[in-house]
Design a protein around this motif. Structure first.
Motif, PDB file in Angstrom:
ATOM      1  N   GLU A 161       0.797  -1.223   0.000  1.00 46.91           N
ATOM      2  CA  GLU A 161       0.000   0.000   0.000  1.00 46.91           C
ATOM      3  C   GLU A 161       0.832   1.277   0.000  1.00 46.91           C
ATOM      4  O   GLU A 161       0.451   2.269  -0.607  1.00 46.91           O
ATOM      5  N   LEU A 162       1.976   1.250   0.700  1.00 53.70           N
ATOM      6  CA  LEU A 162       2.771   2.467   0.888  1.00 53.70           C
ATOM      7  C   LEU A 162       4.065   2.468   0.094  1.00 53.70           C
ATOM      8  O   LEU A 162       4.743   3.493   0.031  1.00 53.70           O
ATOM      9  N   GLY A 163       4.420   1.333  -0.496  1.00 52.87           N
ATOM     10  CA  GLY A 163       5.696   1.215  -1.168  1.00 52.87           C
ATOM     11  C   GLY A 163       6.806   0.880  -0.186  1.00 52.87           C
ATOM     12  O   GLY A 163       6.595   0.843   1.035  1.00 52.87           O
ATOM     13  N   PRO A 164       8.009   0.626  -0.679  1.00 52.44           N
ATOM     14  CA  PRO A 164       9.132   0.322   0.218  1.00 52.44           C
ATOM     15  C   PRO A 164       9.414   1.494   1.148  1.00 52.44           C
ATOM     16  O   PRO A 164       9.269   2.649   0.750  1.00 52.44           O
ATOM     17  N   PRO A 165       9.822   1.235   2.371  1.00 54.28           N
ATOM     18  CA  PRO A 165      10.159   2.338   3.288  1.00 54.28           C
ATOM     19  C   PRO A 165      11.432   3.046   2.851  1.00 54.28           C
ATOM     20  O   PRO A 165      12.220   2.517   2.064  1.00 54.28           O
ATOM     21  N   SER A 166      11.626   4.235   3.376  1.00 55.51           N
ATOM     22  CA  SER A 166      12.848   4.979   3.081  1.00 55.51           C
ATOM     23  C   SER A 166      14.061   4.303   3.688  1.00 55.51           C
ATOM     24  O   SER A 166      15.169   4.379   3.150  1.00 55.51           O
ATOM     25  N   ALA A 167      13.874   3.662   4.825  1.00 52.82           N
ATOM     26  CA  ALA A 167      14.955   2.966   5.514  1.00 52.82           C
ATOM     27  C   ALA A 167      14.360   1.895   6.404  1.00 52.82           C
ATOM     28  O   ALA A 167      13.167   1.926   6.735  1.00 52.82           O
ATOM     29  N   LYS A 168      15.199   0.959   6.763  1.00 53.72           N
ATOM     30  CA  LYS A 168      14.807  -0.098   7.692  1.00 53.72           C
ATOM     31  C   LYS A 168      15.816  -0.096   8.829  1.00 53.72           C
ATOM     32  O   LYS A 168      17.016  -0.237   8.608  1.00 53.72           O
ATOM     33  N   TYR A 169      15.319   0.105  10.037  1.00 53.33           N
ATOM     34  CA  TYR A 169      16.198   0.215  11.200  1.00 53.33           C
ATOM     35  C   TYR A 169      15.973  -0.962  12.118  1.00 53.33           C
ATOM     36  O   TYR A 169      14.852  -1.211  12.557  1.00 53.33           O
ATOM     37  N   ARG A 170      17.053  -1.696  12.394  1.00 55.00           N
ATOM     38  CA  ARG A 170      16.925  -2.841  13.260  1.00 55.00           C
ATOM     39  C   ARG A 170      17.046  -2.421  14.711  1.00 55.00           C
ATOM     40  O   ARG A 170      17.986  -1.760  15.105  1.00 55.00           O
TER      41      ARG A 170
ATOM     42  N   THR B 227       5.825  -9.415  26.033  1.00 46.60           N
ATOM     43  CA  THR B 227       6.927 -10.273  25.602  1.00 46.60           C
ATOM     44  C   THR B 227       7.768  -9.615  24.528  1.00 46.60           C
ATOM     45  O   THR B 227       8.568 -10.261  23.879  1.00 46.60           O
ATOM     46  N   ASP B 228       7.577  -8.328  24.325  1.00 42.02           N
ATOM     47  CA  ASP B 228       8.315  -7.629  23.269  1.00 42.02           C
ATOM     48  C   ASP B 228       9.717  -7.295  23.754  1.00 42.02           C
ATOM     49  O   ASP B 228      10.068  -6.164  23.994  1.00 42.02           O
ATOM     50  N   ASP B 229      10.527  -8.317  23.914  1.00 37.95           N
ATOM     51  CA  ASP B 229      11.877  -8.095  24.436  1.00 37.95           C
ATOM     52  C   ASP B 229      12.922  -8.792  23.591  1.00 37.95           C
ATOM     53  O   ASP B 229      13.981  -9.157  24.074  1.00 37.95           O
ATOM     54  N   THR B 230      12.618  -8.984  22.336  1.00 36.50           N
ATOM     55  CA  THR B 230      13.547  -9.667  21.470  1.00 36.50           C
ATOM     56  C   THR B 230      14.794  -8.824  21.250  1.00 36.50           C
ATOM     57  O   THR B 230      14.715  -7.663  20.902  1.00 36.50           O
ATOM     58  N   GLU B 231      15.950  -9.420  21.424  1.00 32.92           N
ATOM     59  CA  GLU B 231      17.205  -8.743  21.161  1.00 32.92           C
ATOM     60  C   GLU B 231      17.670  -9.081  19.758  1.00 32.92           C
ATOM     61  O   GLU B 231      17.507 -10.202  19.289  1.00 32.92           O
ATOM     62  N   PRO B 232      18.262  -8.145  19.053  1.00 31.68           N
ATOM     63  CA  PRO B 232      18.763  -8.447  17.728  1.00 31.68           C
ATOM     64  C   PRO B 232      19.988  -9.347  17.787  1.00 31.68           C
ATOM     65  O   PRO B 232      20.726  -9.333  18.766  1.00 31.68           O
TER      66      PRO B 232
ATOM     67  N   SER C 254      13.963 -13.150  10.072  1.00 33.92           N
ATOM     68  CA  SER C 254      14.898 -12.625  11.064  1.00 33.92           C
ATOM     69  C   SER C 254      14.328 -12.828  12.447  1.00 33.92           C
ATOM     70  O   SER C 254      13.123 -12.831  12.649  1.00 33.92           O
ATOM     71  N   ASN C 255      15.226 -13.001  13.420  1.00 33.80           N
ATOM     72  CA  ASN C 255      14.790 -13.148  14.801  1.00 33.80           C
ATOM     73  C   ASN C 255      14.666 -11.811  15.499  1.00 33.80           C
ATOM     74  O   ASN C 255      14.281 -11.750  16.660  1.00 33.80           O
ATOM     75  N   SER C 256      15.024 -10.723  14.833  1.00 36.51           N
ATOM     76  CA  SER C 256      15.018  -9.420  15.487  1.00 36.51           C
ATOM     77  C   SER C 256      13.836  -8.598  15.024  1.00 36.51           C
ATOM     78  O   SER C 256      13.252  -8.830  13.976  1.00 36.51           O
TER      79      SER C 256
ATOM     80  N   SER D 273       7.272  -6.520  14.680  1.00 36.06           N
ATOM     81  CA  SER D 273       7.718  -7.475  15.691  1.00 36.06           C
ATOM     82  C   SER D 273       7.556  -8.899  15.176  1.00 36.06           C
ATOM     83  O   SER D 273       6.482  -9.277  14.707  1.00 36.06           O
ATOM     84  N   SER D 274       8.633  -9.659  15.261  1.00 37.65           N
ATOM     85  CA  SER D 274       8.569 -11.074  14.890  1.00 37.65           C
ATOM     86  C   SER D 274       8.277 -11.943  16.097  1.00 37.65           C
ATOM     87  O   SER D 274       8.047 -13.140  15.953  1.00 37.65           O
ATOM     88  N   SER D 275       8.260 -11.325  17.290  1.00 43.54           N
ATOM     89  CA  SER D 275       8.051 -12.099  18.507  1.00 43.54           C
ATOM     90  C   SER D 275       6.609 -12.075  18.982  1.00 43.54           C
ATOM     91  O   SER D 275       6.253 -12.790  19.915  1.00 43.54           O
ATOM     92  N   ARG D 276       5.748 -11.236  18.348  1.00 40.50           N
ATOM     93  CA  ARG D 276       4.363 -11.130  18.801  1.00 40.50           C
ATOM     94  C   ARG D 276       3.420 -12.035  18.012  1.00 40.50           C
ATOM     95  O   ARG D 276       2.223 -12.035  18.228  1.00 40.50           O
ATOM     96  N   SER D 277       3.945 -12.759  17.039  1.00 39.45           N
ATOM     97  CA  SER D 277       3.132 -13.686  16.251  1.00 39.45           C
ATOM     98  C   SER D 277       3.927 -14.949  16.014  1.00 39.45           C
ATOM     99  O   SER D 277       5.116 -14.902  15.687  1.00 39.45           O
ATOM    100  N   SER D 278       3.314 -16.077  16.172  1.00 37.60           N
ATOM    101  CA  SER D 278       4.010 -17.348  16.024  1.00 37.60           C
ATOM    102  C   SER D 278       4.288 -17.697  14.574  1.00 37.60           C
ATOM    103  O   SER D 278       5.172 -18.496  14.277  1.00 37.60           O
ATOM    104  N   SER D 279       3.552 -17.102  13.647  1.00 44.42           N
ATOM    105  CA  SER D 279       3.680 -17.494  12.244  1.00 44.42           C
ATOM    106  C   SER D 279       4.422 -16.479  11.388  1.00 44.42           C
ATOM    107  O   SER D 279       5.169 -16.854  10.493  1.00 44.42           O
ATOM    108  N   HIS D 280       4.226 -15.152  11.648  1.00 47.66           N
ATOM    109  CA  HIS D 280       4.838 -14.154  10.778  1.00 47.66           C
ATOM    110  C   HIS D 280       4.938 -12.824  11.508  1.00 47.66           C
ATOM    111  O   HIS D 280       4.181 -12.558  12.443  1.00 47.66           O
ATOM    112  N   PRO D 281       5.865 -11.953  11.085  1.00 45.02           N
ATOM    113  CA  PRO D 281       5.993 -10.628  11.713  1.00 45.02           C
ATOM    114  C   PRO D 281       4.748  -9.777  11.449  1.00 45.02           C
ATOM    115  O   PRO D 281       4.128  -9.868  10.388  1.00 45.02           O
ATOM    116  N   VAL D 282       4.415  -8.925  12.406  1.00 44.73           N
ATOM    117  CA  VAL D 282       3.274  -8.028  12.263  1.00 44.73           C
ATOM    118  C   VAL D 282       3.639  -6.647  12.804  1.00 44.73           C
ATOM    119  O   VAL D 282       4.572  -6.503  13.589  1.00 44.73           O
TER     120      VAL D 282
END
Length: 463
Positions: free
Chosen positions: A251-260, A283-288, A306-308, A324-333
């Motif tokens: 919907e928005l196109g690629p972001p200008s940047a991706k920050y881990r 549980t949002d405490d995933t470390e990169p 990615s795990n981060s 967040s990849s840690s808030r969903s068991s199947s895919h990042p949201v």
């Protein structure tokens, strides 16, 4: 500004001067000016530090004899002024307005050249007695001519007066939207504008792909729904904890940047109800695996495994989306959106385009209705927030005075040194000392407000 091969900027009444287009955002204009730093070596930012979102914001280009005025609420260019005709070469319909760099005392265009040659006849103008100038107005452009108060009479023939051999040339020119200066000046900074914030956006390209569209407003609703109101296309709703990064890119196109994400200084508060307003089972405490810069990321590849957790930075729209990849068991949201105010004098000024938002929560059996918007000072919003949510903890202090971009704090998003705000080199910015130093973080269920010392809302985190 965009000039021809001869270095001359074209005058477009009601529209633009070169690439300086009425309706453009201050974010886009400053970015363009800094890209042309040799042409615009000095840019002064002038604003009212007590009311930065209601009073106009001014960019003064002293080396070019130009002044640009933006409204404070939406930060759109409303008025282009030429104050020194010797510092810029200007033309209209192929004719040069005045000879830049001329050594004569007559620095501006004469009435005869404007009225008889370049623009043609027009209706009688207006004498501004307090300023001692006569304003000759055309649709979308006006010229000011110095006229001594002792010479002016109400029944004077303005053509004869301004054509006289001893008459002075124009001292300034204004480009604005409207049929005449007298009709437009009173609501110049408040009336709706039909132009987009980014001059490159048009209806044809936006309808071909929604990624080319402009986001006019962000409405925040119940049930974690964030409605992105677009200029040409139907609104797009982000549902936190359900919308995927693939949905966002579609919907928005690629972001200008991706920050881990690699800053977790607030994680100590997660065991209790804290500034983030989250429950104890957060549980949002995933470390990169390893800190990375947005410059090293392929910003179009948001589906990479990615795990981060990471942010998608949409600088041109004025917000970040936390994935967040840690808030969903199947895919990042998407679990969080950070809306940036681009408040003059704040630490974040010119890192993002201003994002305008409204909070629209209806009344229910437990809570009162809540209606807020991004132009409110926080002291006006706070009583309404307390009526809706009750009393909350004292605010946290965030030290912006000693902050560097790489220590931006997780709930505000982050960027590597120089990644944001210095994307376009050049153009030395000067201005009044900003409101850097401690800002306050106020947490409510689903919202975090970052508030400046002048009580303007610098950013709003929605989760």
């Amino acid at each position: 500004m965009a000039t021809s091969a001869a270095g001359t900027a074209q005058i477009h009444p009601s529209k633009a001067l070169g690439f300086l287009t009425l309706g453009s955002s201050i974010y886009d204009v400053l970015t363009c000016l800094r890209l042309h730093s040799r042409v615009f070596p000095t840019i002064s930012v002038i604003y009212d530090s007590t009311t930065p979102l209601s009073a106009p914001v001014i960019l003064s280009l002293d080396d070019n004899g130009l002044r640009l005025r933006f409204d404070g609420a939406d930060q759109r260019l409303r008025l282009i002024e030429v104050l020194d005709f010797q510092k810029s070469r200007l033309s209209y319909n192929g004719g040069e307005l005045a000879r830049a760099g001329a050594a004569t005392g007559a620095s501006g265009p004469t009435f005869r050249s404007i009225y008889n040659k370049l623009f043609g006849p027009t209706y009688p103008g207006e004498y501004m007695k307090d300023q001692g100038v006569y304003v000759l107005s055309y649709p979308g452009v006006a010229f000011s001519f110095p006229v001594n108060k002792g010479v002016w009479k109400e029944d004077v023939d303005f053509v004869s007066l301004l054509s006289a051999s001893n008459a002075q040339p124009a001292s300034s020119m204004a480009i604005f939207s409207g049929s005449s200066w007298s009709e437009s000046r009173n609501d110049l900074f408040t009336k709706p504008t039909s132009n987009p914030r980014s001059p490159g956006i048009n209806s044809a390209s936006a309808r071909l792909s929604s990624a080319n569209d402009e986001i006019e407003l962000i409405r925040l609703h119940d049930d974690h729904k964030v409605e992105l109101v677009r200029r040409h296309n139907a609104p797009f709703t982000v549902t936190l904890h359900l919308t995927t990064p693939q949905d966002l890119v579609a919907e928005l196109g690629p972001p200008s940047a991706k920050y881990r994400k690699n800053d977790h200084r607030l994680s100590i508060h997660r065991g209790t109800r804290s500034i983030s307003g989250r429950a104890q089972d957060d549980t949002d405490d995933t470390e990169p695996d390893e800190p990375q810069s947005g410059d090293d990321e392929d910003v179009s590849d948001v589906s990479a495994t990615s795990n981060s957790d990471y942010f998608l930075n949409y600088f041109q729209h004025g917000f970040d989306v936390f994935i967040s990849s840690s808030r969903s068991s199947s895919h990042p949201v998407a679990t969080k959106i950070i809306l940036h105010g681009n408040v003059p004098g704040s630490f974040e000024f010119q890192r993002y385009r201003r994002s305008r938002w409204t909070i629209e929560l209806p009344e229910n059996s437990k809570n009162k209705e809540l209606r807020l918007n991004s132009e409110m000072v926080f002291d006006e919003a706070l009583p309404r927030l307390r009526e809706r949510f009750g009393e909350v903890q004292r605010p946290m202090l965030l030290n912006r005075g000693s902050d560097s971009p790489s220590s931006s704090c997780e709930l505000l998003g982050g960027w590597e040194d120089g990644e944001v705000g210095d994307k376009a080199p050049g153009g030395h910015l000067t201005g009044p000392e900003g409101t850097f130093g401690n800002t306050e973080l106020f947490g409510f269920p689903g919202f975090i407000f970052e508030v400046l010392k002048n009580r303007a809302i610098s950013s709003l985190t929605v989760f």
